[in-house]
Design a protein around this motif. Sequence first.
Motif, short mmCIF file in Angstrom:
data_model
loop_
_atom_site.label_atom_id
_atom_site.label_comp_id
_atom_site.label_asym_id
_atom_site.label_seq_id
_atom_site.Cartn_x
_atom_site.Cartn_y
_atom_site.Cartn_z
N TYR A 8 0.81 -1.22 0.00
CA TYR A 8 0.00 0.00 0.00
C TYR A 8 0.84 1.26 0.00
CZ TYR A 8 -4.32 -2.57 0.93
OH TYR A 8 -5.41 -3.39 0.86
N LEU A 9 2.16 1.13 0.12
CA LEU A 9 3.00 2.31 0.13
C LEU A 9 3.05 2.92 -1.26
CD1 LEU A 9 5.95 1.00 2.33
CD2 LEU A 9 4.04 2.47 3.02
N PRO A 10 2.92 4.24 -1.37
CA PRO A 10 2.92 4.87 -2.69
C PRO A 10 4.29 4.78 -3.36
CG PRO A 10 2.93 6.53 -0.97
CD PRO A 10 2.77 5.20 -0.29
N TYR A 35 -5.93 1.73 -13.23
CA TYR A 35 -7.28 1.51 -12.73
C TYR A 35 -8.30 2.23 -13.62
CZ TYR A 35 -5.30 -0.20 -8.31
OH TYR A 35 -4.62 -0.90 -7.35
N PRO A 36 -8.56 1.71 -14.82
CA PRO A 36 -9.56 2.36 -15.69
C PRO A 36 -10.95 2.38 -15.04
CG PRO A 36 -8.91 0.22 -16.59
CD PRO A 36 -7.99 0.52 -15.44
N GLU A 37 -11.14 1.56 -14.03
CA GLU A 37 -12.43 1.49 -13.34
C GLU A 37 -12.78 2.79 -12.62
OE1 GLU A 37 -10.49 -2.65 -13.31
OE2 GLU A 37 -9.83 -0.61 -12.87
N VAL A 38 -11.79 3.66 -12.36
CA VAL A 38 -12.07 4.92 -11.66
C VAL A 38 -12.44 6.05 -12.62
CG1 VAL A 38 -10.59 4.28 -9.72
CG2 VAL A 38 -9.67 5.75 -11.54
N ARG A 39 -12.47 5.76 -13.90
CA ARG A 39 -12.78 6.76 -14.93
C ARG A 39 -14.11 7.46 -14.64
NH1 ARG A 39 -11.12 7.42 -20.56
NH2 ARG A 39 -12.79 8.52 -21.62
N GLU A 40 -15.10 6.72 -14.18
CA GLU A 40 -16.43 7.29 -13.90
C GLU A 40 -16.35 8.40 -12.85
OE1 GLU A 40 -19.84 8.10 -11.59
OE2 GLU A 40 -18.28 6.76 -10.82
N ASN A 80 -10.10 5.38 -3.75
CA ASN A 80 -9.62 4.22 -3.00
C ASN A 80 -10.76 3.27 -2.63
OD1 ASN A 80 -6.87 4.66 -3.15
ND2 ASN A 80 -6.87 5.99 -1.37
N GLY A 81 -11.98 3.78 -2.53
CA GLY A 81 -13.13 2.90 -2.30
C GLY A 81 -13.31 1.93 -3.46
N VAL A 82 -13.13 2.44 -4.68
CA VAL A 82 -13.21 1.58 -5.87
C VAL A 82 -12.04 0.61 -5.89
CG1 VAL A 82 -13.14 1.55 -8.40
CG2 VAL A 82 -14.53 3.26 -7.21
N ILE A 83 -10.85 1.12 -5.61
CA ILE A 83 -9.65 0.28 -5.62
C ILE A 83 -9.75 -0.85 -4.60
CG2 ILE A 83 -7.17 0.25 -5.11
CD1 ILE A 83 -7.01 3.04 -6.44
N GLU A 84 -10.24 -0.52 -3.40
CA GLU A 84 -10.37 -1.55 -2.36
C GLU A 84 -11.22 -2.73 -2.83
OE1 GLU A 84 -8.99 -1.90 0.68
OE2 GLU A 84 -7.83 -0.07 0.38
N LYS A 85 -12.31 -2.43 -3.52
CA LYS A 85 -13.18 -3.50 -4.03
C LYS A 85 -12.47 -4.34 -5.09
CE LYS A 85 -17.35 -0.92 -3.07
NZ LYS A 85 -18.39 -0.05 -3.63
N LEU A 86 -11.59 -3.71 -5.86
CA LEU A 86 -10.90 -4.40 -6.93
C LEU A 86 -9.77 -5.30 -6.44
CD1 LEU A 86 -10.63 -1.41 -9.41
CD2 LEU A 86 -12.11 -3.40 -9.67
N ILE A 87 -9.12 -4.93 -5.34
CA ILE A 87 -7.93 -5.69 -4.90
C ILE A 87 -8.22 -6.71 -3.83
CG2 ILE A 87 -6.36 -3.84 -5.60
CD1 ILE A 87 -6.08 -3.02 -2.68
N ARG A 88 -9.46 -6.86 -3.46
CA ARG A 88 -9.81 -7.86 -2.44
C ARG A 88 -9.68 -9.25 -3.00
NH1 ARG A 88 -14.92 -5.35 0.81
NH2 ARG A 88 -13.90 -3.41 1.17
#
Length: 88
Positions: A8-10, A35-40, A80-88
């Motif tokens: 999680y470190l940048p 993360y193209p999923e964050v485009r919206e 990060n809410g979107v990312i969290e769902k993607l990396i679980r």
Amino acid sequence: SAEQPDHYLPVPGGAITRGERATGETQIGALLEVYPEVREIFSRRYGDACFSCPGQKTENLAQTAMMHGQATDEVVAEINGVIEKLIR
């Protein structure tokens, strides 16, 4: 905040890799590539012109939020809410 796993470190310089969360320093173009999923989120918050803007290759989340009058922490949290769902 609580201790986070190393992945999680940048990455310095605004880069991001799949499995990492975004920070205010994360570069827009790099984020959209990984993360193209964050485009919206960008479309809704900033409009579709964001995707043709040359600034996306050099600007980070904090700069973009400031230019659009939005709070960086809110934008980053939503992404990060979107990312969290993607990396679980």
